[in-house]
Design a protein around this motif. Structure first.
Motif, short mmCIF file in Angstrom:
data_model
loop_
_atom_site.label_atom_id
_atom_site.label_comp_id
_atom_site.label_asym_id
_atom_site.label_seq_id
_atom_site.Cartn_x
_atom_site.Cartn_y
_atom_site.Cartn_z
N LEU A 111 5.97 0.27 -7.69
CA LEU A 111 4.86 1.41 -7.66
C LEU A 111 4.25 2.03 -8.23
CD1 LEU A 111 3.55 1.86 -4.40
CD2 LEU A 111 4.22 4.08 -4.71
N TRP A 114 2.65 -0.61 -10.41
CA TRP A 114 1.32 -0.43 -9.57
C TRP A 114 -0.10 0.16 -10.63
CZ3 TRP A 114 -1.73 2.19 -7.66
CH2 TRP A 114 -3.05 1.81 -6.93
N ALA A 115 1.13 1.49 -10.26
CA ALA A 115 0.14 2.42 -10.89
C ALA A 115 -0.21 2.36 -12.67
CB ALA A 115 0.78 4.23 -11.18
N SER A 118 -2.94 -0.23 -12.67
CA SER A 118 -4.44 0.17 -12.03
C SER A 118 -5.19 1.49 -12.49
CB SER A 118 -4.09 0.64 -10.77
OG SER A 118 -3.39 -0.71 -10.27
N ILE B 34 -0.18 9.22 -3.28
CA ILE B 34 0.77 7.81 -2.37
C ILE B 34 1.47 9.05 -1.16
CG2 ILE B 34 2.87 6.61 -2.38
CD1 ILE B 34 1.47 5.88 -3.75
N LEU B 80 -10.44 2.49 -4.72
CA LEU B 80 -9.65 1.97 -3.96
C LEU B 80 -10.49 1.48 -2.41
CD1 LEU B 80 -6.19 4.48 -3.97
CD2 LEU B 80 -6.62 2.06 -5.38
N SER B 103 -4.57 -4.81 -3.83
CA SER B 103 -3.67 -4.32 -4.79
C SER B 103 -2.53 -4.08 -4.53
CB SER B 103 -3.94 -4.88 -6.24
OG SER B 103 -4.26 -3.78 -6.52
N LEU B 104 -3.06 -3.08 -3.33
CA LEU B 104 -1.46 -1.41 -2.92
C LEU B 104 -0.76 -1.85 -2.38
CD1 LEU B 104 -0.74 0.83 -3.89
CD2 LEU B 104 -2.13 2.31 -3.10
N PHE B 108 2.84 -0.71 -1.74
CA PHE B 108 3.48 0.06 -1.05
C PHE B 108 4.26 -0.70 0.37
CE2 PHE B 108 2.11 2.34 2.81
CZ PHE B 108 2.34 3.20 2.47
#
Lengths: 133, 133
Positions: A111, A114-115, A118, B34, B80, B103-104, B108
DNA sequence: CGGGATCCCCCTTGATACTG
DNA sequence: CAGTATCAAGGGGGATCCCG
């Protein structure tokens, strides 16, 4: 091992199957901790090795003593962190990740990954969104 | 591709390297979303396809109109979710995941996976912890 | 050193009512 | 249908003081 698209579909499918949105789901429960202000920060700080109370406090300066204590207790309660008291004087208390706690590092790391990747897109999106408004 | 242990070490290493805990890190910023009460729930609900406002509201009944609106706006702001207005009457607005939003799902999903697998351990840990206290 | 106890603020969330 | 506006409440979290 499937590709990214296949994985996504798998997760979506499972989510749909499990989505009993009546009542508090166990997932929400876990997510609350993830999103909590300090939990994951402490987990990652403990990831590189056990640390004592004030040691943690030094590495995460902007947490208050109260929240440090409270967050550590919650993590311990959930079995992510173990607490070891050494009966010296002055007393010394060491916190370390349990196996369960350690097992969180990989999915959580994904995650973070990803963070980080992104962030630029998100930042740009925010700027253009705020410009319009 | 490395094994799980190698991956964990990689993430720990990166975290240590990036851990500039002075000031608000970008990671915290993402984590707040999140952990936010509704964001991820909506993302997963939108994962299986675009939906309209009240359609979302029906699928997530316990969210208030206000929070639905607000959360969707934040998700849109972060890029998003995209919002498409159809100029019909009565008006119709469709929300859908962007590529970024999509893509999350995988990272996740990994976390959800972890949560589901770890639930039993966590639950047991809590019981025994509370028993002592 | 490693906390516990207390006070208090403010921010998020919910409820309700109104609108184009 | 798809929101906006306003008010009230609750609790997360910070600051401070105290203790073994």
């Amino acid at each position: 091992m499937q590709n990214a698209t296949g994985l996504a579909e798998t997760y979506i499918e499972r989510w749909s199957a499990a989505a009993d949105l009546s009542g508090p789901c166990p997932v929400r429960d876990v997510l609350d901790k993830i999103g909590d202000k300090w939990s994951m920060l402490l987990v990652m700080t403990l990831a590189c090795g056990p640390k004592r109370f004030n040691e943690l406090h030094r590495e995460v300066p902007d947490i208050s003593q109260k929240m440090l204590t409270q967050t550590l207790r919650d993590l311990q309660r959930d079995g992510l962190v173990s607490r070891h008291v050494f009966d010296t004087k002055p007393p010394s208390v060491e916190y370390r990740l349990t196996d369960l706690g350690h097992s969180l590092i990989v999915p959580f790391g994904q995650l973070i990954e990803w963070a980080n990747q992104s962030m630029p897109s998100i930042a740009k999106s925010r700027v253009s969104f705020d410009k319009v408004a």
